[in-house]
Design an enzyme around this catalytic site. Structure first.
Site, mmCIF file in Angstrom:
data_model
loop_
_atom_site.group_PDB
_atom_site.id
_atom_site.type_symbol
_atom_site.label_atom_id
_atom_site.label_comp_id
_atom_site.label_asym_id
_atom_site.label_seq_id
_atom_site.Cartn_x
_atom_site.Cartn_y
_atom_site.Cartn_z
ATOM 1 N N HIS A 58 2.109 -0.170 2.839
ATOM 2 C CA HIS A 58 1.862 -1.244 2.028
ATOM 3 C C HIS A 58 3.087 -2.013 2.064
ATOM 4 C CE1 HIS A 58 0.245 -3.924 -0.892
ATOM 5 N NE2 HIS A 58 -0.849 -3.336 -0.999
ATOM 6 N N GLU A 168 0.974 -12.482 10.257
ATOM 7 C CA GLU A 168 -0.277 -13.377 10.169
ATOM 8 C C GLU A 168 -0.002 -14.778 10.001
ATOM 9 O OE1 GLU A 168 -3.432 -11.670 8.037
ATOM 10 O OE2 GLU A 168 -3.502 -9.742 9.254
ATOM 11 N N GLU A 255 -2.354 -4.306 12.885
ATOM 12 C CA GLU A 255 -2.953 -3.970 11.587
ATOM 13 C C GLU A 255 -4.553 -4.236 11.718
ATOM 14 O OE1 GLU A 255 -1.456 -6.387 8.278
ATOM 15 O OE2 GLU A 255 -3.564 -6.641 7.592
HETATM 16 C C1 IDC Z 1 -3.393 -7.127 1.068
HETATM 17 C C2 IDC Z 1 -3.245 -5.797 0.233
HETATM 18 C C3 IDC Z 1 -3.325 -6.134 -1.324
HETATM 19 C C4 IDC Z 1 -2.294 -7.169 -1.797
HETATM 20 C C5 IDC Z 1 -2.458 -8.443 -0.810
HETATM 21 C C6 IDC Z 1 -1.487 -9.268 -1.217
HETATM 22 O O1 IDC Z 1 -4.107 -4.916 0.586
HETATM 23 O O2 IDC Z 1 -3.237 -4.910 -2.130
HETATM 24 O O3 IDC Z 1 -2.575 -7.591 -3.038
HETATM 25 O O4 IDC Z 1 -2.229 -7.858 0.602
HETATM 26 O O5 IDC Z 1 -1.642 -10.245 -0.676
HETATM 27 C C7 IDC Z 1 -3.974 -8.785 5.780
HETATM 28 C C8 IDC Z 1 -2.616 -8.779 5.357
HETATM 29 C C9 IDC Z 1 -2.189 -7.991 4.327
HETATM 30 C C10 IDC Z 1 -3.318 -7.930 3.180
HETATM 31 C C11 IDC Z 1 -4.543 -7.333 4.195
HETATM 32 C C12 IDC Z 1 -5.818 -7.177 3.196
HETATM 33 O O6 IDC Z 1 -1.727 -8.649 6.600
HETATM 34 O O7 IDC Z 1 -0.959 -8.198 3.686
HETATM 35 O O8 IDC Z 1 -2.957 -6.775 2.499
HETATM 36 N N1 IDC Z 1 -4.989 -8.336 5.171
HETATM 37 O O9 IDC Z 1 -6.264 -8.288 2.382
HETATM 38 N N2 IDC Z 1 -4.636 -9.410 6.646
HETATM 39 C C13 IDC Z 1 -5.975 -9.490 6.663
HETATM 40 C C14 IDC Z 1 -6.197 -8.431 5.614
#
Ligand code: IDC
Length: 330
Positions: A58, A168, A255
């Protein structure tokens, strides 16, 4: 007199040998061959296709406790992973570009720890510039160029380090914007490290890979990221990926998850299995999100488990167990 001169000569010779050796021999990661990109595939020093499989941390500011030697070595041995991704947010929650100077230093220290633990465990390691709410990688371009120059200087002799230069891009950022940014960051890395593999994000949360395929960045050992969450993304995204592959674009899934795209909600295991088949058939590397015990369905560890290594299966979430099963099947 003569004796002293001879001694001096040998001391000088020794010093020269030491300096030369330390300059060309990788200090860490020596167990792992440096990887290259050939066609759409990642290959090792013998030209054999390599599929990387692993987990992403994370945010390094949020859940730093999982960056430790025991955890990395455990995952390598028990989960059979070969890669770890160090996700360093640039903007959110004590991000590299928003959290101040001391925070920045601490994040660099954590990366260093992560790189060294990975090398010792025999894992490849991805240094991920995790843009998200900052949308366009150009927002912090100056910082990115300086950061990657620094990282590439530090880790040029490590055979296990891979750079991911923008997680992203989103918010309408065009491929042309990303391409311009990538050109500058790749140049910065190449000024210090001629060969390391570099992963480049694609428009629309690293999904519009077909746009990158039309006009890729110039240079060698470059790959393009495809991200998916099987609860939201299915066949149409695989078709986009296939089209990009057919055009010769090397893809890397740095990811993914099988929850919905928010990182929460129900898991879609059957869509997840279809994705796995696609990745394995095309030998695409994949990295699952996320190594933490946050109360969300995309976390690998149950929220009531505070262990930071040596997890038993019952301490993993349903997603954690599903993902580990994929790793072990290989
Ligand atoms: C999410 C984490 C969450 C956090 C959030 C922050 O799971 O705990 O609060 O980001 O904004 C992505 C991103 C990744 C995201 C994940 C899920 O790269 O940072 O993590 N996600 O939303 N892209 C698609 C999904």
């Amino acid at each position: 007199m003569k004796k002293i001169r001879i001694r001096k000569f040998f001391i000088c010779l020794l010093a020269v040998l030491c300096i030369t050796a330390s300059d060309c021999m990788p200090v860490y990661g020596a167990k792992l061959p440096a990887l290259k990109v050939k066609g759409t595939q990642l290959v090792n020093d013998k030209g054999k296709t390599v599929q990387l499989r692993g987990v992403s941390t994370h945010g390094l500011s949020w859940y730093p406790q999982y960056v430790n030697q025991k955890a990395f070595s455990w995952m390598k041995k028990n989960w059979k992973i070969n890669t770890v991704r160090l996700a360093m947010y640039t903007s959110e929650y004590n991000g590299y570009c928003t959290g101040g100077k001391a925070n920045r230093k601490m994040l660099e220290k954590r990366i260093d720890q992560g790189v060294k633990c990975a090398a010792k465990a025999g894992l490849y390691v991805i240094i991920d510039w995790h843009i998200l709410s900052d949308g366009n990688p150009g927002t912090y371009e100056k910082e990115a160029v300086a950061f990657f120059k620094k990282m590439a200087s530090k880790y040029k002799n490590y055979t296990n380090v891979i750079y991911e230069i923008c997680n992203e891009p989103n918010g309408g950022t065009s491929w042309s914007d990303i391409r311009t940014y990538a050109g500058k960051v790749v140049k910065a890395i190449r000024s210090r490290d001629k060969d390391a593999v570099i992963l480049i994000g694609t428009p629309n949360w690293s999904q519009d890979v077909e746009l990158a395929a039309q006009n890729p960045v110039r240079g060698k050992n470059l790959m393009y990221t495809l991200h998916f969450y099987a609860g939201t993304h299915g066949e149409y995204l695989r078709q986009k990926a296939q089209a990009a592959l057919d055009q010769g674009l090397p893809l890397f899934v740095s990811e993914f998850g099988i929850s919905d795209a928010s990182g929460n909600g129900a898991l879609n295991k059957s869509e997840g299995s279809r994705w796995m088949k696609f990745l394995n058939r095309n030998k695409i590397s994949y990295v699952g999100w996320n190594l933490s015990n946050k109360g969300e369905s995309s976390a690998l560890i149950k929220s009531d488990c505070s262990n930071t290594s040596g997890w038993k299966n019952k301490e993993l979430t349903p997603w954690g167990n599903w993902l580990v099963k994929q790793f072990r099947q290989k």
